[in-house]
Design an enzyme around this catalytic site. Structure first.
Site, PDB file in Angstrom:
ATOM      1  N   LYS A  56      -5.761  -1.081   4.161  1.00  0.00           N
ATOM      2  CA  LYS A  56      -6.021  -0.868   2.403  1.00  0.00           C
ATOM      3  C   LYS A  56      -7.536  -0.836   3.336  1.00  0.00           C
ATOM      4  O   LYS A  56      -8.878  -1.503   3.722  1.00  0.00           O
ATOM      5  CB  LYS A  56      -6.415  -2.865   1.642  1.00  0.00           C
ATOM      6  CG  LYS A  56      -5.948  -2.027   0.506  1.00  0.00           C
ATOM      7  CD  LYS A  56      -4.357  -2.060  -0.368  1.00  0.00           C
ATOM      8  CE  LYS A  56      -4.719  -2.280  -1.288  1.00  0.00           C
ATOM      9  NZ  LYS A  56      -3.426  -1.355  -2.045  1.00  0.00           N
TER      10      LYS A  56
ATOM     11  N   GLY B 165      -1.527  -7.041 -18.080  1.00  0.00           N
ATOM     12  CA  GLY B 165      -2.001  -5.554 -17.833  1.00  0.00           C
ATOM     13  C   GLY B 165      -1.476  -4.389 -18.055  1.00  0.00           C
ATOM     14  O   GLY B 165       0.079  -3.968 -17.018  1.00  0.00           O
ATOM     15  N   VAL B 166      -1.599  -3.476 -18.877  1.00  0.00           N
ATOM     16  CA  VAL B 166      -0.639  -2.242 -19.449  1.00  0.00           C
ATOM     17  C   VAL B 166      -1.554  -1.211 -18.665  1.00  0.00           C
ATOM     18  O   VAL B 166      -1.850  -0.271 -19.526  1.00  0.00           O
ATOM     19  CB  VAL B 166      -0.512  -1.935 -20.657  1.00  0.00           C
ATOM     20  CG1 VAL B 166       0.591  -2.941 -20.699  1.00  0.00           C
ATOM     21  CG2 VAL B 166      -1.310  -2.766 -21.397  1.00  0.00           C
ATOM     22  N   GLY B 167      -1.775  -1.063 -17.402  1.00  0.00           N
ATOM     23  CA  GLY B 167      -2.290   0.169 -16.545  1.00  0.00           C
ATOM     24  C   GLY B 167      -1.439   0.933 -16.208  1.00  0.00           C
ATOM     25  O   GLY B 167      -0.099   0.655 -17.173  1.00  0.00           O
ATOM     26  N   HIS B 168      -1.762   1.850 -15.075  1.00  0.00           N
ATOM     27  CA  HIS B 168      -0.137   3.017 -14.387  1.00  0.00           C
ATOM     28  C   HIS B 168       1.245   2.604 -14.487  1.00  0.00           C
ATOM     29  O   HIS B 168       1.982   2.620 -15.017  1.00  0.00           O
ATOM     30  CB  HIS B 168      -1.024   3.262 -13.068  1.00  0.00           C
ATOM     31  CG  HIS B 168      -2.260   4.650 -13.235  1.00  0.00           C
ATOM     32  ND1 HIS B 168      -3.252   3.677 -13.631  1.00  0.00           N
ATOM     33  CD2 HIS B 168      -1.772   5.821 -13.634  1.00  0.00           C
ATOM     34  CE1 HIS B 168      -4.177   4.794 -13.107  1.00  0.00           C
ATOM     35  NE2 HIS B 168      -3.306   5.543 -13.715  1.00  0.00           N
ATOM     36  N   VAL B 169       0.764   1.255 -13.945  1.00  0.00           N
ATOM     37  CA  VAL B 169       1.939   0.384 -13.742  1.00  0.00           C
ATOM     38  C   VAL B 169       2.801  -0.123 -14.697  1.00  0.00           C
ATOM     39  O   VAL B 169       4.011  -0.067 -15.132  1.00  0.00           O
ATOM     40  CB  VAL B 169       2.577  -0.564 -12.001  1.00  0.00           C
ATOM     41  CG1 VAL B 169       4.166  -1.609 -12.496  1.00  0.00           C
ATOM     42  CG2 VAL B 169       1.439   0.041 -11.068  1.00  0.00           C
TER      43      VAL B 169
END
Ligand code: NAD
Length: 357
Positions: free
Chosen positions: A82, A182-186
């Site tokens: 990473k 957390g409402v980002g991409h995923v």
């Protein structure tokens, strides 16, 4: 950092840590290679405004170790790596930064292969690909597989259904109250699957724009204040923001039956918080198992990409989740420990195979 970098590497079993600096583009990056027993170390590049260099190093070390286990448990022939880039995502991104970073990745000759992570996207991978072939998650118009998030979200949805089956005897999420933090991409893709399955979805995010976007897109979601999420009486908590959200303080407040989300390193300290979750009767789906969908997808880019095959592999998360619950129960250990045992067994088996002619 009280311990030296080498102490950390030794304790966590890392092979290599690479520091990359470029004054012209302002690039400060750390590439962490944890374990290459199974193959090249594949893992995304995170862009984050860390409070200190130590925090960035520890994040790179923890995230890369998680990738080793994620690949191992998912049956992939990949090692764990990473990278983190230190900086404010709204300010530091430039063509020069990505291309210079691509050159550093290239200098490792394929020992590390990069992809997207928090604050990096397919467009950034496109710049990196101008300087190295060791990049995945490049846009579909360039022959890549694009954004891995839909696959990660589907894997999380699949693992969550398996947990529901274990907890309530059936895997439908209809009527279940689920918090997506957390409402980002995923998180956004996951919200869509949950609503489609009939769940009652609560969302929270520190980014007001993301909350609005999600609430506009899915009119049935309920928005929750970030500071009040653990006051909610819910069935499932889905951490889809950053790590360590499952800790002594939050477990004390939690009123859910299941934790199943996309974030990496959800347990602040697995030796402390794994047992604490058992005591509280909360079923935890190990992060590196449930969030492997994106890795499964980008890994397929290294072969002839076939979306149906990818989806078939992502769906295997369901049975693996149940297998881990069974192992945890039979050995009287927490679920993260059970998942780690399975991953470590595969690493040891393949190391033994490779050591012989
Ligand atoms: P993202 O950056 O698109 O979304 C993360 C969201 O979390 C952002 O909207 C951010 O504002 C929000 N957030 C940050 N801190 C928060 C907090 N304290 N409370 C509430 N919201 C907060 O990232 P993503 O790609 O959606 O990934 C989400 C998580 O899943 C990350 O931990 C990532 O490492 C992990 N993950 C992602 C993938 C993938 O395919 N994208 C694969 C495996 C794991």
């Amino acid at each position: 950092m009280q311990q030296s970098v080498f102490d950390h590497m030794q304790q966590m079993g890392h092979e290599q840590l690479v520091f990359c600096h470029d004054p012209h583009s302002g690039l400060n990056a750390i590439i962490a290679i944890h374990n290459t027993t199974l193959g090249s170390a594949l893992g995304g590049t995170r862009l984050w405004n860390y409070n200190s260099h130590e925090e960035a190093i520890v994040d790179a070390l923890r995230l890369s170790r998680g990738m080793t286990y994620k690949a191992a448990i998912s049956g992939l022939n990949l090692g764990g790596g990473k990278a983190v880039i230190i900086g404010d995502a709204s300010k530091v991104k430039s063509e020069a930064l990505w291309r210079r970073y691509g050159k550093f990745v290239n200098s490792l000759n394929g020992k590390y292969i990069t992809a997207e992570d928090v604050n990096t996207n397919a467009r950034d991978m496109e710049y990196i690909s101008l300087e190295t072939d060791f990049v995945t998650g490049v846009p579909e118009y360039m022959g890549g597989s694009g954004d891995p998030s839909p696959f990660t979200a589907y894997g999380v949805f699949t693992g969550m259904k398996a947990a529901a089956k274990k907890a309530w005897g059936k895997d439908s999420l209809s009527g279940k109250k689920i918090l997506v933090q957390g409402v980002g991409h995923v998180g956004q893709y996951l919200t869509g699957h949950l609503i489609e399955d009939g769940a009652i979805v609560y969302i929270s995010d520190i980014n007001a724009e993301r909350v609005k976007q999600t609430a506009d897109k899915f009119q049935n979601v309920k928005v929750v204040d970030n500071n009040k999420i653990f006051d909610l009486d819910i069935d499932i908590y889905a951490p889809c923001a950053l790590g360590a959200s499952v800790n002594t303080e939050t477990i004390g407040k939690m009123k859910c039956h299941i934790i199943a989300g996309a974030a990496n390193n959800q347990l602040e300290d697995e030796n402390v918080h794994g047992p604490m979750l058992i005591e509280k009767g909360i079923l935890y789906v190990p992060d590196f198992l449930i969030n492997a969908g994106g890795l499964i997808n980008v890994a397929a880019e290294l072969e002839t990409y076939n979306k149906e095959r990818v989806m078939g592999n992502v769906l295997k998360i369901y049975d693996r989740t149940l297998e881990i619950f069974d192992l945890a129960e039979s050995k009287n250990i927490h679920t993260q420990q059970a998942a780690t045992l399975i991953a470590e067994k595969r690493l040891a088996d393949i190391a033994s195979v490779k050591a012989r002619l």
